[in-house]
Structures are given as structure tokens and as C-alpha cells.
Design a protein around this motif. Sequence first.
Motif, short mmCIF file in Angstrom:
data_model
loop_
_atom_site.label_atom_id
_atom_site.label_comp_id
_atom_site.label_asym_id
_atom_site.label_seq_id
_atom_site.Cartn_x
_atom_site.Cartn_y
_atom_site.Cartn_z
N LYS A 116 0.99 -1.51 0.06
CA LYS A 116 0.11 -0.33 0.04
C LYS A 116 0.83 0.99 -0.21
N VAL A 117 0.49 2.54 -1.16
CA VAL A 117 1.21 3.74 -1.37
C VAL A 117 0.02 4.15 -0.56
N LEU A 118 0.22 5.04 0.57
CA LEU A 118 -0.29 5.80 1.03
C LEU A 118 0.47 7.50 0.59
N LEU A 119 -0.57 8.79 -0.44
CA LEU A 119 -0.63 9.95 -1.07
C LEU A 119 -1.27 10.92 0.45
N VAL A 120 -0.29 11.28 0.23
CA VAL A 120 -0.87 13.32 1.15
C VAL A 120 -1.03 13.77 0.08
N ASN A 121 -2.39 14.52 0.59
CA ASN A 121 -2.76 15.88 -0.30
C ASN A 121 -2.88 17.13 0.55
N GLY A 122 -1.47 17.82 0.97
CA GLY A 122 -0.66 18.82 0.95
C GLY A 122 -1.77 20.44 1.18
N SER A 123 -2.96 20.09 0.21
CA SER A 123 -3.44 21.29 -0.39
C SER A 123 -4.35 21.63 0.06
N PRO A 124 -5.42 22.98 0.17
CA PRO A 124 -6.06 23.34 0.64
C PRO A 124 -7.66 22.60 -0.73
N ASN B 205 -1.24 13.30 14.05
CA ASN B 205 -1.57 11.25 14.51
C ASN B 205 -2.43 11.11 14.17
N ALA B 206 -2.87 11.79 13.23
CA ALA B 206 -4.85 10.78 12.22
C ALA B 206 -3.86 9.95 10.76
N PHE B 207 -2.51 10.81 11.03
CA PHE B 207 -1.98 10.40 9.47
C PHE B 207 -1.29 9.24 10.40
N ALA B 208 -0.33 9.37 11.17
CA ALA B 208 0.59 8.85 11.76
C ALA B 208 0.17 7.25 11.75
N ALA B 209 -1.05 6.94 12.74
CA ALA B 209 -1.78 5.83 12.47
C ALA B 209 -2.31 5.04 11.16
N LYS B 210 -1.66 5.48 10.09
CA LYS B 210 -1.79 5.08 9.10
C LYS B 210 -0.61 4.23 8.71
N THR B 211 0.54 4.60 9.22
CA THR B 211 1.25 4.48 8.71
C THR B 211 2.57 3.16 8.40
N PHE C 156 7.21 14.07 10.84
CA PHE C 156 8.54 13.22 10.94
C PHE C 156 9.19 13.61 12.49
N MET C 157 8.89 14.07 13.72
CA MET C 157 9.30 13.99 14.59
C MET C 157 8.68 12.94 15.69
N LEU C 158 7.88 12.65 14.34
CA LEU C 158 6.91 11.69 15.92
C LEU C 158 7.79 10.39 15.73
N PRO C 159 8.03 9.97 17.05
CA PRO C 159 8.60 7.81 17.20
C PRO C 159 7.11 6.73 16.59
N SER C 160 6.23 7.27 16.97
CA SER C 160 5.05 6.11 16.54
C SER C 160 5.01 6.76 14.48
N ALA C 161 5.45 7.28 14.04
CA ALA C 161 5.20 7.64 12.31
C ALA C 161 6.04 6.47 11.79
#
Length: 214
Positions: free
Chosen positions: A10-18, A74-80, A109-114
Motif C-alpha cells: 500500500k502507498v499512502l499519498l498525502v494531499n497537502g493542498s487546501p 496523529n491521524a496520519f501517523a496511525a496509518k503509517t 517526521f518528529m513522531l516516534p510512532s510514524a
Amino acid sequence: MCIICSINMKVLLVNGSPHKEGCTYIALSEVAKTLDSCGIETEIFHIGNAPVAGCIGCGQCKQKGTCFRDDVVNAFAAKTATADAFVFGSPVHFASATGSITAFMDRVFMLPSAQMAYKPAASVVSCRRGGATASFDQLNKYFTIRCMPVISSNYWNMVHGSCAADVAKDEEGLQTMRVLGRNMAWILKCIEAGRQNGINRPEPEQKIYTNYIR
Ligand SMILES: Cc1cc2nc3c(=O)[nH]c(=O)nc-3n(C[C@H](O)[C@H](O)[C@H](O)COP(=O)(O)O)c2cc1C
């Protein structure tokens, strides 16, 4: 499922646009469609429009594992943990990645859980006209401090347009996204083939921190 490795990736793609379905989304969708065609599952994660606070350097995440601000980070980190690779997308705002994706990535990128180390990554940017390579360089810096192999294409990963319909006409930009998707699928399959043959991730060294004077 990949028919070569018979394994789900699985590849997780992040849309950082508003804009949930703007220019950046069109670029990410082209990468995702290509990955899908290679048997790799994808999910596009939109960071949304709520303000994203930056990292305050409190260090609490080092103890807790997660950020004290329980938001989209945190919601994103839970998916990593279940993702095998990542693509981060941002529009260009004043020749840089957006404030929101910068704040988001600083904290992720600071999170140990990611769980991101040793997983391939790529960034893609969208702009009307200028600032794409500066923003692309900015985003790639997160991967290169976290032992993440950076996947490239046949051009720097950018599309051009003021709206989604413009990007749909950017043939070279869309090709760049398709080539990126295929290259990422290839590397993922190579990593999996290596793993099945006993080639595992390198053992990490204990990180040495210096400030140049001691
Ligand atoms: C605050 C702001 C600043 C922008 N700065 C730039 C810029 O420096 N260079 C550029 O080419 N486009 C700039 N743009 C235009 C967007 O980068 C461009 O339209 C992008 O493709 C929009 O992507 P999106 O639909 O995913 O948000 C800016 C847009 C906004 C809202």
C-alpha cells in the motif's frame, strides 16, 4: 495485490493542498492510478483545511509516541504502520511548500510512532508558474534525514496549473507522475523480492548528535 509477489502493498499519498480535489490532487491521482495498475493499493489522505499548528519542540512525543495535539498529524501517523511507501504533495505558495504541509511534515517526521524509515518516498508539487523545484527540494529533505529511499521520475515531480482542469492538460506533468508511480511500484517489488530472499533492512546505528562544538 501484486501478482508477482502475491503480497498486498500500500502507498499512502498525502494531499497537502487546501483544495481537496485541486491541482495537487490531480497529480497524486495520476500516481495512484499507475500504482493501482501495478497491483499496489493506494489511499489519498487530505490534510484538510483546518489550521495545522507547527512543532513547538516540547519533546512530549518522544515520551508519548504521539503528538500532544491530537489532530490530523496523529491521524496520519496511525496509518503509517500499514503503508509501504509515501507520496507527499503540495501546491507552491510563494515559492515554497504550503505552511500547512510544512507544519504537518515537521510534526509527522518528529513522531516516534510514524513508521516511515526505510520505506520509499516521493514528493510532488503543483504550481501555476514558479517555485516548483525549490518546493520539491524542500519536501525531499524530510525523507533524506529519515533513511527513506527517494523515488524519482523522468523530470522533477511537478505539474502546472491554476485549477484541476489546467493540470489535466499538462501532458508532460502527468507523464512525470505516471513514470513516478511505475518507478515506485518497481522499487517496492524489488524490496519485497529482496526481503523474500533474506535481504533485509540495514541495522540502524545509534544516532550520534553533535552541535559541532562537543
Ligand atoms: C497563497 C498562494 C501562493 C501561491 N504562490 C505561488 C507561487 O509562488 N508560484 C506559483 O507558480 N503559483 C503559486 N500559487 C498558485 C498555486 O501554487 C497553483 O495554482 C497550484 O497548482 C494550486 O494547487 P491546488 O489546487 O492543489 O491548491 C499560489 C497560490 C496561493 C493560494
